[in-house]
Design an enzyme around this catalytic site. Structure first.
Site, PDB file in Angstrom:
ATOM      1  N   ASP A  94      11.643  22.929 -11.905  1.00 22.05           N
ATOM      2  CA  ASP A  94      12.244  21.856 -11.859  1.00 22.05           C
ATOM      3  C   ASP A  94      12.111  21.897 -13.834  1.00 22.05           C
ATOM      4  O   ASP A  94      10.877  22.432 -13.958  1.00 22.05           O
ATOM      5  CB  ASP A  94      11.831  20.740 -11.919  1.00 22.05           C
ATOM      6  CG  ASP A  94      12.874  19.782 -12.529  1.00 22.05           C
ATOM      7  OD1 ASP A  94      14.017  20.118 -12.712  1.00 22.05           O
ATOM      8  OD2 ASP A  94      12.381  18.027 -12.646  1.00 22.05           O
ATOM      9  N   ASP A 170      17.211  19.106 -20.001  1.00 20.07           N
ATOM     10  CA  ASP A 170      17.606  18.299 -19.817  1.00 20.07           C
ATOM     11  C   ASP A 170      17.542  16.227 -19.884  1.00 20.07           C
ATOM     12  O   ASP A 170      16.579  16.533 -20.461  1.00 20.07           O
ATOM     13  CB  ASP A 170      18.616  17.541 -18.543  1.00 20.07           C
ATOM     14  CG  ASP A 170      18.122  17.385 -17.402  1.00 20.07           C
ATOM     15  OD1 ASP A 170      17.231  17.506 -17.350  1.00 20.07           O
ATOM     16  OD2 ASP A 170      18.851  16.760 -16.980  1.00 20.07           O
ATOM     17  N   ASP A 295      17.237  19.091  -2.413  1.00 17.78           N
ATOM     18  CA  ASP A 295      15.341  18.841  -3.172  1.00 17.78           C
ATOM     19  C   ASP A 295      14.883  17.138  -3.478  1.00 17.78           C
ATOM     20  O   ASP A 295      15.858  16.803  -3.471  1.00 17.78           O
ATOM     21  CB  ASP A 295      15.089  19.979  -4.622  1.00 17.78           C
ATOM     22  CG  ASP A 295      15.003  18.949  -5.460  1.00 17.78           C
ATOM     23  OD1 ASP A 295      13.421  17.792  -5.874  1.00 17.78           O
ATOM     24  OD2 ASP A 295      15.985  19.263  -6.773  1.00 17.78           O
ATOM     25  N   CYS A 333      12.762  16.581  18.831  1.00 24.98           N
ATOM     26  CA  CYS A 333      12.572  17.171  17.457  1.00 24.98           C
ATOM     27  C   CYS A 333      11.679  17.993  17.648  1.00 24.98           C
ATOM     28  O   CYS A 333      10.641  18.387  19.153  1.00 24.98           O
ATOM     29  CB  CYS A 333      11.228  16.476  16.911  1.00 24.98           C
ATOM     30  SG  CYS A 333      10.721  16.831  15.157  1.00 24.98           S
ATOM     31  N   CYS A 335       9.498  19.854  15.803  1.00 22.69           N
ATOM     32  CA  CYS A 335       8.669  20.214  14.955  1.00 22.69           C
ATOM     33  C   CYS A 335       7.055  20.406  15.526  1.00 22.69           C
ATOM     34  O   CYS A 335       7.178  19.938  16.960  1.00 22.69           O
ATOM     35  CB  CYS A 335       8.548  19.050  14.344  1.00 22.69           C
ATOM     36  SG  CYS A 335       7.442  17.737  14.304  1.00 22.69           S
ATOM     37  N   CYS A 338       5.397  16.886  16.877  1.00 25.06           N
ATOM     38  CA  CYS A 338       6.358  16.555  18.099  1.00 25.06           C
ATOM     39  C   CYS A 338       5.888  17.593  19.612  1.00 25.06           C
ATOM     40  O   CYS A 338       5.799  16.516  20.240  1.00 25.06           O
ATOM     41  CB  CYS A 338       8.140  15.703  17.817  1.00 25.06           C
ATOM     42  SG  CYS A 338       7.998  14.961  16.340  1.00 25.06           S
ATOM     43  N   HIS A 364       6.934  16.981   9.914  1.00 23.80           N
ATOM     44  CA  HIS A 364       7.916  16.329  11.562  1.00 23.80           C
ATOM     45  C   HIS A 364       8.721  16.025  10.313  1.00 23.80           C
ATOM     46  O   HIS A 364      10.036  15.951  10.321  1.00 23.80           O
ATOM     47  CB  HIS A 364       7.293  15.277  11.586  1.00 23.80           C
ATOM     48  CG  HIS A 364       7.933  14.257  12.445  1.00 23.80           C
ATOM     49  ND1 HIS A 364       9.532  14.558  13.804  1.00 23.80           N
ATOM     50  CD2 HIS A 364       9.383  12.783  12.462  1.00 23.80           C
ATOM     51  CE1 HIS A 364      10.024  13.870  13.763  1.00 23.80           C
ATOM     52  NE2 HIS A 364      10.273  12.581  12.930  1.00 23.80           N
TER      53      HIS A 364
END
Length: 400
Positions: A94, A170, A295, A333, A335, A338, A364
């Site tokens: 950014d 910007d 993002d 899940c 992941c 989990c 997670h």
RNA sequence: GCGGAUAUAGCUCAGUUGGUUAGAGCGUCGGGUUGUGGUUCCGAAGGUCGAGGGUUCAAUUCCCUUUAUUCGCC
């Protein structure tokens, strides 16, 4: 080698949604995609291997923070952002434009999606940024030293850092600014700064031919005004950007409409990145209306504070009901957290203020949002987007 | 046995010469977090002020008794 190539693979009938691929010198991103944020060249609490493990296709860092510390020259000497942080896949940075608003106007609710807040802007004495038509004077939040950002300096920083995809410098206005200010901001700053960013970017890509070429996205502003969003999109769309950032103050209730205004004007064959968005309903709306990548710090931030995503909404793992719940937090899940730990253990880690809590919660939450966008991509490809959207959101907001 | 000290929220403690619905930190419970100013912000519940009696218009506060804890001395 081109800085960026974008291919469209599928389109959604009757809407602006599409799937595709963005190809950069560090690899390819299947879109739509969620890009986790690693502000300071790290996604807080995760190793690059863990970040890859949640399915992240790229990471987004911040020019302002890395300029202040450790400095973009240092990252350049390290061989660029990828080498510095040991991340093999594509990267974004950014521009620091967000800090113009967050350090300057300083609304606590930064984006202020609904435009209705009791939060007051910072008092003059507390401001850390002052804007003029040439650039922005910042007071470092680290040591109080003063710095002057211009579009040229932002591009020099972003080239030093060496991300594959960079953003034009910007001005992010808020919904609290009046119409006249929004017009002035576009005409006097965001538009001319986009021109200056592009010129400096092209110069740097030639000067730094020893490095992989970098891409530059122009950033659309205009708050919640249709005429300004379309005007800004036309202005930037006519320029030689590699893609576009959809930024600024977005009114939550018609975020999809605002995104549509922009994407109806922007060139279709270039990728569009939605800045700072990750709530499931927003993601569906934005993708439906033509956004390709996202993002947001939210999954990581709320995770570090104990709020975890589930198919039925976001809940705090610190709630008493999880104290002796020996089942996985989210049995659906895939992941690492989990698959390996119980809710009771996660609850304990948070209550005990243990560092591993941040890691497991971040894994997670990032996985949840990355996978959501992956699933949306698949649903566009196989034509089930609307069904998926309806059923997912019905479950996700069923408790509210 | 004698002398002293202390008893206020789950815990550690404030509570100004007696004066409206007794406070704090931590803990507990709930919520927030959208281009990050690294462990955050907001809210809630929770106390017959050890017990009993007395003085007073009024006692967590002063007096007496008692109980518990604790320190010191025989």
């Amino acid at each position: 080698m081109k800085a960026l190539e974008f291919e469209i693979h599928h389109r959604l009938d009757g809407a602006l949604a599409r799937t595709g691929t963005i190809t950069t010198p560090h690899g390819t991103i299947e879109t739509p995609a969620f890009i986790p944020v690693g502000t300071k060249a790290t996604l807080k609490a995760l190793t690059p291997e863990q970040l890859e493990g949640v399915g992240a296709q790229a990471v987004l860092a911040n020019a302002y923070h890395l300029y202040l510390r450790p400095g973009h020259e240092l990252i350049d000497r390290a061989g660029g952002l990828n080498a510095f942080m040991n991340w093999k896949k594509p990267t974004f940075t950014d521009s620091g434009g967000f800090q113009v608003m967050s350090l300057g106007v300083g609304f606590k609710k930064v984006i202020d999606m609904d435009g209705q807040t009791d939060e007051k802007p910072l008092a003059k004495k507390d401001k850390l940024a002052w804007i003029d038509n040439n650039g922005v004077r910042f007071k470092s939040h680290l040591d109080g030293s003063y710095h002057y950002f211009t579009p040229e300096l932002s591009m020099q920083i972003q080239h030093g850092i060496g991300a594959d995809i960079t953003f034009a410098f910007d001005e992010l206005t808020t919904l609290h600014h009046d119409y006249d200010y929004q017009v002035e901001s576009l005409d006097e700053r965001t538009h001319p700064w986009a021109v200056r960013s592009l010129v400096e970017h092209q110069r740097l890509n030639e000067e730094r031919s020893h490095r992989p070429p970098q891409a530059l996205f122009g950033v659309v502003q205009g708050a919640d005004h249709e005429d300004l969003r379309r005007k800004c999109s036309q202005f930037l769309g006519a320029m030689d950007f590699d893609g576009y950032g959809l930024g600024g103050a977005l009114r939550k209730e018609n975020i999809g409409e605002i995104v549509r205004w922009m994407n109806e004007e922007l060139p279709e064959d270039k990728p569009r990145h939605m800045l700072g968005i990750s709530e499931p309903d927003d993601i569906f709306e934005c993708i439906e209306n033509g956004a390709d990548t996202f993002d947001c710090v939210s999954p990581a931030r709320v995770g570090r504070n104990g709020a975890l995503y589930t198919r039925f909404g976001r809940v705090n793992i610190t709630r008493a009901q999880y104290k002796d719940d020996f089942t996985p937090f989210d049995s659906e899940c895939d992941c690492y957290s989990c698959q390996s730990y119980t809710s009771a253990y996660l609850h304990h880690l948070f209550k005990s203020d243990e560092l591993l809590a941040n890691t497991l919660a971040t894994i997670h939450n990032e996985r949840f949002i990355v996978k959501l966008v992956d699933d949306i991509r698949a649903s566009i490809a196989d034509g089930s987007f609307y069904d998926f959207k309806q059923s997912f959101l019905a479950d996700y907001y069923s408790k509210k």
